[in-house]
Motif scaffolding. Structure first.
Motif, PDB file in Angstrom:
ATOM      1  N   PHE A   3     -81.539  80.206  80.986  1.00  0.00           N
ATOM      2  CA  PHE A   3     -80.826  78.944  81.151  1.00  0.00           C
ATOM      3  C   PHE A   3     -79.349  79.080  80.777  1.00  0.00           C
ATOM      4  O   PHE A   3     -78.464  78.685  81.536  1.00  0.00           O
ATOM      5  CB  PHE A   3     -81.492  77.857  80.295  1.00  0.00           C
ATOM      6  N   LEU A   4     -79.070  79.640  79.610  1.00  0.00           N
ATOM      7  CA  LEU A   4     -77.683  79.779  79.148  1.00  0.00           C
ATOM      8  C   LEU A   4     -76.873  80.684  80.078  1.00  0.00           C
ATOM      9  O   LEU A   4     -75.721  80.399  80.388  1.00  0.00           O
ATOM     10  CB  LEU A   4     -77.648  80.309  77.710  1.00  0.00           C
ATOM     11  N   ASN A   5     -77.489  81.775  80.536  1.00  0.00           N
ATOM     12  CA  ASN A   5     -76.798  82.695  81.452  1.00  0.00           C
ATOM     13  C   ASN A   5     -76.541  82.057  82.814  1.00  0.00           C
ATOM     14  O   ASN A   5     -75.472  82.228  83.397  1.00  0.00           O
ATOM     15  CB  ASN A   5     -77.592  83.990  81.621  1.00  0.00           C
ATOM     16  N   GLU A   6     -77.535  81.335  83.312  1.00  0.00           N
ATOM     17  CA  GLU A   6     -77.400  80.704  84.629  1.00  0.00           C
ATOM     18  C   GLU A   6     -76.207  79.757  84.680  1.00  0.00           C
ATOM     19  O   GLU A   6     -75.467  79.717  85.660  1.00  0.00           O
ATOM     20  CB  GLU A   6     -78.680  79.938  84.982  1.00  0.00           C
ATOM     21  N   TYR A   7     -76.003  78.987  83.596  1.00  0.00           N
ATOM     22  CA  TYR A   7     -74.927  77.988  83.596  1.00  0.00           C
ATOM     23  C   TYR A   7     -73.662  78.458  82.884  1.00  0.00           C
ATOM     24  O   TYR A   7     -72.665  77.752  82.880  1.00  0.00           O
ATOM     25  CB  TYR A   7     -75.434  76.676  82.994  1.00  0.00           C
ATOM     26  N   GLY A   8     -73.703  79.636  82.265  1.00  0.00           N
ATOM     27  CA  GLY A   8     -72.516  80.183  81.613  1.00  0.00           C
ATOM     28  C   GLY A   8     -72.112  79.485  80.329  1.00  0.00           C
ATOM     29  O   GLY A   8     -70.931  79.432  79.995  1.00  0.00           O
ATOM     30  N   TYR A   9     -73.091  78.957  79.596  1.00  0.00           N
ATOM     31  CA  TYR A   9     -72.781  78.286  78.331  1.00  0.00           C
ATOM     32  C   TYR A   9     -72.553  79.323  77.241  1.00  0.00           C
ATOM     33  O   TYR A   9     -73.367  80.241  77.065  1.00  0.00           O
ATOM     34  CB  TYR A   9     -73.907  77.329  77.936  1.00  0.00           C
ATOM     35  N   THR A  10     -71.442  79.177  76.517  1.00  0.00           N
ATOM     36  CA  THR A  10     -71.065  80.180  75.517  1.00  0.00           C
ATOM     37  C   THR A  10     -71.018  79.652  74.094  1.00  0.00           C
ATOM     38  O   THR A  10     -70.766  80.422  73.173  1.00  0.00           O
ATOM     39  CB  THR A  10     -69.678  80.761  75.865  1.00  0.00           C
ATOM     40  N   PHE A  11     -71.253  78.355  73.891  1.00  0.00           N
ATOM     41  CA  PHE A  11     -71.258  77.839  72.524  1.00  0.00           C
ATOM     42  C   PHE A  11     -72.463  78.413  71.785  1.00  0.00           C
ATOM     43  O   PHE A  11     -73.475  78.764  72.397  1.00  0.00           O
ATOM     44  CB  PHE A  11     -71.285  76.303  72.497  1.00  0.00           C
ATOM     45  N   PRO A  12     -72.365  78.552  70.436  1.00  0.00           N
ATOM     46  CA  PRO A  12     -73.483  79.115  69.680  1.00  0.00           C
ATOM     47  C   PRO A  12     -74.753  78.290  69.876  1.00  0.00           C
ATOM     48  O   PRO A  12     -74.727  77.066  69.751  1.00  0.00           O
ATOM     49  CB  PRO A  12     -73.005  79.044  68.230  1.00  0.00           C
ATOM     50  N   SER A  13     -75.836  78.971  70.201  1.00  0.00           N
ATOM     51  CA  SER A  13     -77.103  78.288  70.434  1.00  0.00           C
ATOM     52  C   SER A  13     -78.232  79.008  69.702  1.00  0.00           C
ATOM     53  O   SER A  13     -79.000  79.758  70.301  1.00  0.00           O
ATOM     54  CB  SER A  13     -77.385  78.216  71.933  1.00  0.00           C
ATOM     55  N   PRO A  14     -78.334  78.777  68.388  1.00  0.00           N
ATOM     56  CA  PRO A  14     -79.420  79.404  67.640  1.00  0.00           C
ATOM     57  C   PRO A  14     -80.776  78.837  68.046  1.00  0.00           C
ATOM     58  O   PRO A  14     -80.861  77.731  68.584  1.00  0.00           O
ATOM     59  CB  PRO A  14     -79.082  79.079  66.184  1.00  0.00           C
ATOM     60  N   LEU A  15     -81.812  79.618  67.792  1.00  0.00           N
ATOM     61  CA  LEU A  15     -83.165  79.267  68.227  1.00  0.00           C
ATOM     62  C   LEU A  15     -84.010  78.740  67.066  1.00  0.00           C
ATOM     63  O   LEU A  15     -84.198  79.431  66.064  1.00  0.00           O
ATOM     64  CB  LEU A  15     -83.835  80.495  68.834  1.00  0.00           C
ATOM     65  N   ASP A  16     -84.518  77.540  67.230  1.00  0.00           N
ATOM     66  CA  ASP A  16     -85.456  76.940  66.268  1.00  0.00           C
ATOM     67  C   ASP A  16     -86.839  77.013  66.904  1.00  0.00           C
ATOM     68  O   ASP A  16     -87.428  76.004  67.276  1.00  0.00           O
ATOM     69  CB  ASP A  16     -85.024  75.496  65.976  1.00  0.00           C
ATOM     70  N   SER A  17     -87.338  78.233  67.042  1.00  0.00           N
ATOM     71  CA  SER A  17     -88.573  78.486  67.793  1.00  0.00           C
ATOM     72  C   SER A  17     -89.781  77.734  67.258  1.00  0.00           C
ATOM     73  O   SER A  17     -90.641  77.310  68.024  1.00  0.00           O
ATOM     74  CB  SER A  17     -88.879  79.985  67.808  1.00  0.00           C
ATOM     75  N   GLU A  18     -89.856  77.574  65.957  1.00  0.00           N
ATOM     76  CA  GLU A  18     -90.997  76.882  65.355  1.00  0.00           C
ATOM     77  C   GLU A  18     -90.754  75.378  65.203  1.00  0.00           C
ATOM     78  O   GLU A  18     -91.649  74.637  64.837  1.00  0.00           O
ATOM     79  CB  GLU A  18     -91.311  77.483  63.976  1.00  0.00           C
ATOM     80  N   GLY A  19     -89.522  74.950  65.409  1.00  0.00           N
ATOM     81  CA  GLY A  19     -89.194  73.533  65.264  1.00  0.00           C
ATOM     82  C   GLY A  19     -89.029  73.078  63.829  1.00  0.00           C
ATOM     83  O   GLY A  19     -88.982  71.878  63.566  1.00  0.00           O
TER      84      GLY A  19
END
Length: 195
Positions: free
Chosen positions: A134-150
């Protein structure tokens, strides 16, 4: 003849029941007062899931809970390390239409003001490959850490996506959380409002 009388009587009874139910429902609505919850499906309204906005989440004046999450590139984002700086903390997901709506404006804002305020877009409970695509497709570069477990989202009381918190340079939630897509103008306003 008996069948006709029985049929007419049956219809009269059914009509009577319908009239009674209609008036009973009307009286119930009048007794409870106005509708306290927006159920229009409009994602830009405050509150969510039959809960008013002020009933959940971290409130203005509270210290933002610290967290440490990793981005797809392996960069660690630790909120406490950003103390002394302003932060827009956004929770989002790739499947969320209102999130997709706000992201181009977030990117535009980040490109222009990324040195003046931190934009942290925490992905909520998704698999890494889906987020990367998703991030690559739209070229978003802001930091996007992953909260995989919520877990971080849960600690912040996130029930609806997107949800955004505005954290001042003291690490305190300064403004009420925003539920629904942010606009570029709102982000600019927060840049100038946050201490």
């Amino acid at each position: 003849m008996k069948k006709i009388v029985f049929g007419i009587s049956f219809i009269i009874i059914l009509v009577g029941i319908m009239i009674y139910n209609t008036f009973a429902e009307t009286n119930e609505v009048e007794d409870t007062g106005s509708n306290l919850y927006d159920v229009t499906g409009d994602t830009s309204v405050s509150g969510g899931m039959i809960a008013p906005a002020e009933s959940v989440g971290i409130q203005p004046g509270e210290i933002a809970p610290d967290f440490e999450l990793e981005t797809l590139d392996g960069e660690v984002v630790k909120l406490s390390e950003l103390k002394g700086e302003k932060v827009i903390l956004n929770f989002w997901a790739t499947w969320c239409p209102p999130c997709k709506e706000e992201m181009p404006e977030m990117q535009e804002f980040y490109d222009k003001y990324g040195d003046d305020i931190n934009v942290i877009a925490v992905n909520f409970k998704e698999k890494n490959d889906k987020v990367a695509e998703f991030l690559n497709e739209y070229g978003y570069t802001f930091p996007s850490p992953l909260d995989s477990e919520g877990l971080v989202g849960h600690e912040y009381g996130v029930l609806t996506l997107p949800t955004t918190y505005f954290i001042n340079s003291d690490g305190v939630i300064q403004e009420p959380r925003h539920v629904g897509p942010m606009t570029y103008e709102l982000m600019e306003e927060m840049l100038h409002t946050l201490n």
